[in-house]
Structure formats: C-alpha cells, structure tokens
Design a protein around this motif. Sequence first.
Motif, mmCIF file in Angstrom:
data_model
loop_
_atom_site.group_PDB
_atom_site.id
_atom_site.type_symbol
_atom_site.label_atom_id
_atom_site.label_comp_id
_atom_site.label_asym_id
_atom_site.label_seq_id
_atom_site.Cartn_x
_atom_site.Cartn_y
_atom_site.Cartn_z
ATOM 1 N N VAL A 1 87.590 69.284 -1.707
ATOM 2 C CA VAL A 1 88.035 67.955 -2.161
ATOM 3 C C VAL A 1 88.122 67.858 -3.680
ATOM 4 C CG1 VAL A 1 87.505 65.489 -2.158
ATOM 5 C CG2 VAL A 1 87.067 66.865 -0.101
ATOM 6 N N SER A 2 87.048 68.225 -4.364
ATOM 7 C CA SER A 2 86.971 68.015 -5.809
ATOM 8 C C SER A 2 87.678 69.127 -6.588
ATOM 9 C CB SER A 2 85.506 67.948 -6.247
ATOM 10 O OG SER A 2 85.421 67.882 -7.653
ATOM 11 N N PRO A 3 88.488 68.760 -7.599
ATOM 12 C CA PRO A 3 89.124 69.773 -8.446
ATOM 13 C C PRO A 3 88.229 70.234 -9.601
ATOM 14 C CG PRO A 3 89.917 67.606 -9.064
ATOM 15 C CD PRO A 3 88.965 67.400 -7.914
ATOM 16 N N ILE A 4 87.049 69.624 -9.755
ATOM 17 C CA ILE A 4 86.184 69.937 -10.901
ATOM 18 C C ILE A 4 85.806 71.417 -10.968
ATOM 19 C CG2 ILE A 4 83.986 69.445 -12.050
ATOM 20 C CD1 ILE A 4 86.023 67.201 -12.236
ATOM 21 N N PRO A 5 85.360 72.049 -9.854
ATOM 22 C CA PRO A 5 85.037 73.479 -9.933
ATOM 23 C C PRO A 5 86.230 74.335 -10.360
ATOM 24 C CG PRO A 5 84.133 72.537 -7.929
ATOM 25 C CD PRO A 5 85.026 71.493 -8.525
ATOM 26 N N VAL A 6 87.439 73.922 -9.968
ATOM 27 C CA VAL A 6 88.640 74.669 -10.350
ATOM 28 C C VAL A 6 88.890 74.535 -11.850
ATOM 29 C CG1 VAL A 6 91.132 74.903 -9.981
ATOM 30 C CG2 VAL A 6 89.627 74.351 -8.060
ATOM 31 N N ILE A 7 88.703 73.333 -12.400
ATOM 32 C CA ILE A 7 88.873 73.114 -13.848
ATOM 33 C C ILE A 7 87.830 73.913 -14.632
ATOM 34 C CG2 ILE A 7 88.765 71.385 -15.695
ATOM 35 C CD1 ILE A 7 89.848 69.350 -13.654
ATOM 36 N N VAL A 8 86.596 73.929 -14.125
ATOM 37 C CA VAL A 8 85.537 74.725 -14.770
ATOM 38 C C VAL A 8 85.922 76.205 -14.751
ATOM 39 C CG1 VAL A 8 83.120 75.443 -14.625
ATOM 40 C CG2 VAL A 8 83.737 73.049 -14.230
#
Length: 421
Positions: free
Chosen positions: A130-137
């Motif tokens: 769901v969250s794109p945060i790990p991908v941005i990190v």
Amino acid sequence: MEKIYNILSKLTEKILGRTFAKELVLLFIAINIVNFSNYIYNLIMARMLGPAEFSLFASLISIFIILSSLISTIQTVTTKYVSNYFAEKDYKSVSNFFFNSIKKITLICLIFFILFILASKQISLFLNTVSPIPVIVLGSMVIISIFVSISRGILQGLQNFFHLSLNLIIDAILRLVIGILLVYLGFKNSGAIGSSSISGFIAILISFIPLSFIFKNRNNKQDINFFEVYKYSIPVLISLICFTLLISFDLVLVKHFFNELVAGQYSAAATMGKIVIFIPGAIGLVMFPKVAEYHKKNLNSIDILKKSLFITLILCGVVTICYFLFPNFLIRIMFGKVYENSAYLIKFFGIAMTFFALNNILILYNLSIEKFKFIFPTIFFTILQIIFIYFFHSSLIQVILVLLFNSLVLFAVNLISTLVS
C-alpha cells in the motif's frame, strides 16, 4: 585476524603467486565479513519483519540490485580509468576525474530521484503493497550508493585494497546496527532500507581520509575526455544490467506471481543462493584493476583469468556441496523453521549461482581488456530467462531450473568466446 590472513596468504601464494594473493586474501576476508554482516542482517530482518513484510524487503532489495547496475557501472568505469592513470602514476588526472565525475553525476541523481518519487506509487502497486514510502526510501539508497561507488572505484583503481576493505566493513556494520534499531522503533521496511542510506553517507565521508590527495592535486586546466568515458560506459552498463537481471529479477517475478508466503520462502532460498555468488566477490574486485593495468602496459593477463576462474569454482563448489548435504539444517539455522519448506531449492540455487559467479569473472575480464563480444549472448540469455520464467512458473522448482539451465549455457558460450578472442 592477522593469523588467519597470514595462513590464507601462504596458501593462495602457492596457487596464485605473491602479487595477486595478498590483495585477494585481504579483500576476501573483508568482503566475507561484509557478507556475513549482510546475511545476519537478512536473518534478523526475516525474523523481525515476518514472511509477508520480508518478501517486500527482499523484492525492494532485488529492485535495488537491478538499479545498482548503474552504480556498478560507475564504479567499474571509475576503476578502469583510475587504473590507467595509476599505471602511469598520473595522480592529477585521478583528482580531475573525481571532481568532474561528481559534477556530472549530481544533476543526473537529482533527476533520477524526482522520477523515482513519481513512479513510487506504481512500483508499490506492482509489489502488492500500500505505502510508497519504502519505495521512496529505496530511491535515496540508490542515490547515496552512486556517490559511494565513485570513491570506492578510485580506491579500487589505485589498488588501495586496505582502505577499500575497511570502508566496506564499516559500512556493513553501521547498516546492521542502524537497521535493527530503526525496525525495532517501528519503521519496518522503511527503516530496513533506510539504514543503507545512512551508513553509505558515512562511508563516503570516511573514504576521503585515504583520498585526501585528490583535493591537493587538482589541475583545473586539464580536461578529462568524457566522450571516451561515456563510450566505454555503454557496454559496461549493458553487461551489468544483464547480470543483475539474471541473478535478481526472478525474485520480482516470484513476488508478482505467487502468494506472500510462497514468495517469502523463495526469498529465503534465494538469499541462501546469493551466498554462493557473493563469497568469491573479492576475486573480481582484485582482478579487474590488475588486468586493466596489464592491458594498459600491453602485458598478457590470461593467466590472471585462469587463476580467478579456478579460485571462484573452488569457493562456490564448497558452499554448493554444503547445500546438498545439509539443506534443512542451513535453512533452519539461517531463517528458522517457518522457511524450512524452501530447503529443497537451495542446492539448485547453489549450482546456478556458481555458474553465474564464473560468468561474472568472464564479464569483468573482458571489460578490463575492452573486448565486448560477450555482450550479445549475455543480452540474449537474459531476455530468454525472463521470458521463460514469465511463461513457466507453475512451481518454484520450475523457476529455479530455468536459472540453472540459463547460467550453465551462458557460461559455456562466454568462456569459448573469451578464450578464442
């Protein structure tokens, strides 16, 4: 540690000769400390995150490995040109190469990071999260790693294997400690991935200690011919993209086609398989700048290739034999009972990764002497492997058998191409 170094040095000197052996043993010890730290990290992450979250972690790392073809290209090209300057003792050109590279790469990194952020949502959906945060990190991890590759490429090209080894070890230990702390604090995959960005930044700062001369020897009037650099970078980038796809993209496809539990078990087996390909990593790091230096001086380097292939085969063979003898025990020790159903896969991974490791030696050798006949069969078999896995994935064993067949045939083709050229 000193006793281990002396014993291994004496043993390898008898096989490889004094010049090649000492640097190889030093970097071999360092890289396997790094590998041990990384596998402890994967082990801890598997237990702390659980199968579902760990499958996402493994997929993100696989994407990083695929993107790291760019990082490896930068380090390989940097090593090649610094090796040429080192052969001529031209340290002013080393300094100029560093500053010109930093200026050009900074803009590229900024554009890449913006594009990565824009694509993060789509990548997250593909990975069923769901969250794109790990991908941005993950994007920040790639950017930091690009700058790390320049400093390490210079150390490698200068054959300063002591400081290169030290830099690798410090980076790995910091990643382990910071990653555990961040995941414990509840950051999950963002913390597990973000620890690499923090440790990598610190590694860059540390690398400036042995490279302090680059700030003193800069010659603003001397230009580096970056057209030749870009020209050489193309075959390097293509070959490294293909190699990273060959050893990593199966994880992404498995994550896409199988449920989270099965994908997590495959990820554990694949992580065990990567041990085989990373254990002989020091051989390529030492071989490449030495062969490049020989090539610059018009010396024959085929003997270095033969020794490198021999040592790689021995190291990979020993690990693979262990996978045949103790598969359940090793999986249970590394990942716990929940992953034991994947134990039957690791012996096949061992064979496949042995031939991929041998292929890696052939790729690095040909790149160091600027011969690129191997690229076309490598591209062909990379595409073939992806197509086969995409259409034939009824079981995990079918996926790994595709890897095994592809690695064996590609090695045979590239070995013949290298020896007859």
